[in-house]
Design a protein around this motif. Sequence first.
Motif, short mmCIF file in Angstrom:
data_model
loop_
_atom_site.label_atom_id
_atom_site.label_comp_id
_atom_site.label_asym_id
_atom_site.label_seq_id
_atom_site.Cartn_x
_atom_site.Cartn_y
_atom_site.Cartn_z
N GLU A 28 41.16 36.60 41.57
CA GLU A 28 42.38 37.41 41.51
C GLU A 28 42.05 38.89 41.70
N THR A 30 42.69 42.43 40.10
CA THR A 30 43.10 43.11 38.87
C THR A 30 43.09 44.61 39.12
N CYS A 218 48.23 43.33 43.32
CA CYS A 218 47.53 42.95 42.09
C CYS A 218 48.30 41.88 41.32
N ALA A 219 47.55 40.93 40.77
CA ALA A 219 48.15 39.90 39.91
C ALA A 219 48.22 40.37 38.46
N HIS A 220 47.33 41.28 38.10
CA HIS A 220 47.23 41.74 36.72
C HIS A 220 46.84 43.21 36.74
N GLY A 233 49.10 43.74 31.69
CA GLY A 233 50.04 42.67 32.01
C GLY A 233 50.30 42.55 33.49
N SER A 234 51.36 41.84 33.84
CA SER A 234 51.75 41.67 35.23
C SER A 234 52.30 42.99 35.77
N PRO A 235 52.39 43.15 37.09
CA PRO A 235 52.97 44.38 37.64
C PRO A 235 54.36 44.69 37.09
N GLN A 236 55.19 43.67 36.94
CA GLN A 236 56.54 43.88 36.42
C GLN A 236 56.51 44.36 34.98
N GLU A 237 55.66 43.73 34.15
CA GLU A 237 55.56 44.12 32.74
C GLU A 237 55.05 45.55 32.61
#
Length: 253
Positions: A28, A30, A218-220, A233-237
């Motif tokens: 992934e 990060t 990015c996934a994280h 956290g995730s991009p949205q978070e």
Amino acid sequence: MLKIEDLHLSFGGIKALQGISFEAQAGEITGVIGPNGAGKTSLFNAISGFYQPDRGRVWFDGRDITGMAPDRRAALGIARTFQNIALFRGMTVLDNIKLGGHTRLKTGLWGALRYFGPAQREELEFRRDIEERVIDFLEIDHIRKVPITALPYGLQKRVELGRALAMRPQVLLLDEPVAGMNREETADMARFILDVQERFGTTILLVEHDMHMVMDICAHIVVLNFGQQIAEGSPQEVSQNPAVIEAYLGAAA
């Protein structure tokens, strides 16, 4: 694949890192983001072995590498690029990229000096691998014999990525890979980073100020500010986290 555990790093009275802990999952991308002076490059230097932390642990594929020298970490499969281009300016594109693979060569000093038999075969095989797996992949075959000093900034950044890929890394640390690039160059570099992840299954740790790019690939995401970890956290978070918004835009915004 990469685990940072309670990492502390200081320079005199300056606390560059204070209790940083996170994991980069295998295969992934990060992201590590934060304002200037947040400790992002210091974190990379601690992971790659240039700095020894005051406290904490760096784990690579389940192995504690905290006290390991930089060259041994590179041999294990940790490669990096630098915020400021660190290429050998008196050499060609091909020679710069080939230097990245020295940890993978088995020929000793005397064999290399004689350059005969196994040493010569290994060198030719390695060069073919570089040309097919790295140079063609990065679309820089037309400049492989060009001196680094004759290249524009964006292509030099791509060559530096190629040198890191020559190491066949399991973990790739990218320190601001699109800093100073225009939109077209940024889009090209983002595409190559995604291709590295998808084609080679490489675990990527990315430090970058271009938030559009970070959120897209990015996934994280881990967020630092003044050496402290303020969000993860995730991009949205992360994009909706009040502490992140304050660190980047100020409390009033």
